[in-house]
Design an enzyme around this catalytic site. Structure first.
Site, PDB file in Angstrom:
ATOM      1  N   PRO A  61       0.813  -1.226   0.000  1.00 43.58           N
ATOM      2  CA  PRO A  61       0.000   0.000   0.000  1.00 43.58           C
ATOM      3  C   PRO A  61       0.845   1.274   0.000  1.00 43.58           C
ATOM      4  CG  PRO A  61      -0.899  -1.574   1.546  1.00 43.58           C
ATOM      5  CD  PRO A  61       0.409  -2.147   1.079  1.00 43.58           C
ATOM      6  N   CYS A  62       0.336   2.279  -0.699  1.00 41.67           N
ATOM      7  CA  CYS A  62       1.082   3.536  -0.848  1.00 41.67           C
ATOM      8  C   CYS A  62       0.450   4.693  -0.086  1.00 41.67           C
ATOM      9  CB  CYS A  62       1.179   3.910  -2.326  1.00 41.67           C
ATOM     10  SG  CYS A  62      -0.419   4.360  -3.073  1.00 41.67           S
ATOM     11  N   GLN A  63      -0.727   4.485   0.535  1.00 37.28           N
ATOM     12  CA  GLN A  63      -1.459   5.612   1.104  1.00 37.28           C
ATOM     13  C   GLN A  63      -0.652   6.389   2.143  1.00 37.28           C
ATOM     14  OE1 GLN A  63      -2.622   2.569   0.651  1.00 37.28           O
ATOM     15  NE2 GLN A  63      -4.761   2.531   0.042  1.00 37.28           N
ATOM     16  N   PHE A  65       2.468   6.986   2.109  1.00 39.25           N
ATOM     17  CA  PHE A  65       3.588   7.698   1.502  1.00 39.25           C
ATOM     18  C   PHE A  65       3.137   8.748   0.493  1.00 39.25           C
ATOM     19  CE2 PHE A  65       4.876   3.226   2.238  1.00 39.25           C
ATOM     20  CZ  PHE A  65       5.787   3.433   3.252  1.00 39.25           C
TER      21      PHE A  65
END
Length: 236
Positions: A61-63, A65
């Site tokens: 998951p990138c949320q 960053f």
């Protein structure tokens, strides 16, 4: 699917892990013969036997960053790369690919990932290279930048990154190019009601691409704002 298509018959998918039910159902619809674990990767690692594979592809998951989010260093999802690294260490692939937003490469989590390559780390038998790639360089009508990590076992060579198909801005595919030939779709148009069963639940779909081309009901003020954007401009 993109990775699979790029390799053609040389690629045989052996398994997948996906927490989101609809995304897992979508994967299953495209790969009906591939087992999909619908749940958290931490639970999968605890409950299942990780299959061996020559390549492991994943996108933690990138949320936590992304600049579009809160960039919360304490977001519990930020550490899921560790579960990904654990899966790689168990599958023992020749190569692995990890993708995330560019900010990931400047995070403390990325430094921790690099430390896993040292002696005693989960990935001590691996090395990796990193580049920030822009989708516009590969034919997409979108400026979408992502950090891509390509890892390789130390007894096999680093494969290198793909060369840009459209390296210069003058050769980039524009939104106008992508929309050429698309007819106007009525705001009242809706896809046919169609459902599929997945894990005992009924989900909407599957849909073909033309059924997903729907217009929004923009307010007059939005339309005036759109009209005021000059060529080459943006929302700012």
């Amino acid at each position: 699917m993109g990775f699979h298509r790029s390799g053609g018959d040389r690629i045989r998918v052996v398994g997948a892990v996906e927490a989101d039910r609809a995304a897992a159902a979508t994967f299953s619809a495209n790969f009906p013969d591939v087992p999909v674990y619908r749940g958290l990767i931490e639970d999968w690692l605890r409950e299942e036997t990780v299959p061996s594979a020559e390549i492991v592809v994943g996108g933690p998951p990138c949320q936590g960053f992304s600049t579009l989010g809160k960039r919360d260093e304490d977001d519990e999802r930020n550490g899921l790369w560790e579960s990904y690294a654990d899966a790689v260490s168990r599958a023992r692939p020749l190569y692995f690919v990890l993708e995330n937003v560019p900010q990931f490469a400047r995070s403390d989590q990325f430094s921790l990932l690099r430390k896993q390559m040292r002696r005693g780390g989960l990935l001590e038998d691996y090395s990796f290279d990193t580049q920030i790639l822009n989708a516009a360089h590969y034919g997409s009508a979108q400026l979408r930048k992502r950090v891509v990590v390509i890892g390789h076992r130390k007894d096999v060579p680093m494969p290198g990154f793909p060369q840009p198909a459209t390296p210069g801005e003058s050769s980039w595919r524009t939104v106008a190019d992508a929309w050429t030939g698309l007819g106007r779709v009525s705001q009242e148009t809706r896809p046919p009601v169609r459902t599929v069963e997945f894990e005992g639940s009924r989900l909407a779909g599957p849909y073909v691409l033309s059924e997903l081309h729907l217009m929004r009901r923009y307010k007059d003020i939005s339309l005036r704002r759109f009209a005021a954007i000059p060529a080459g401009g943006n929302r700012t």
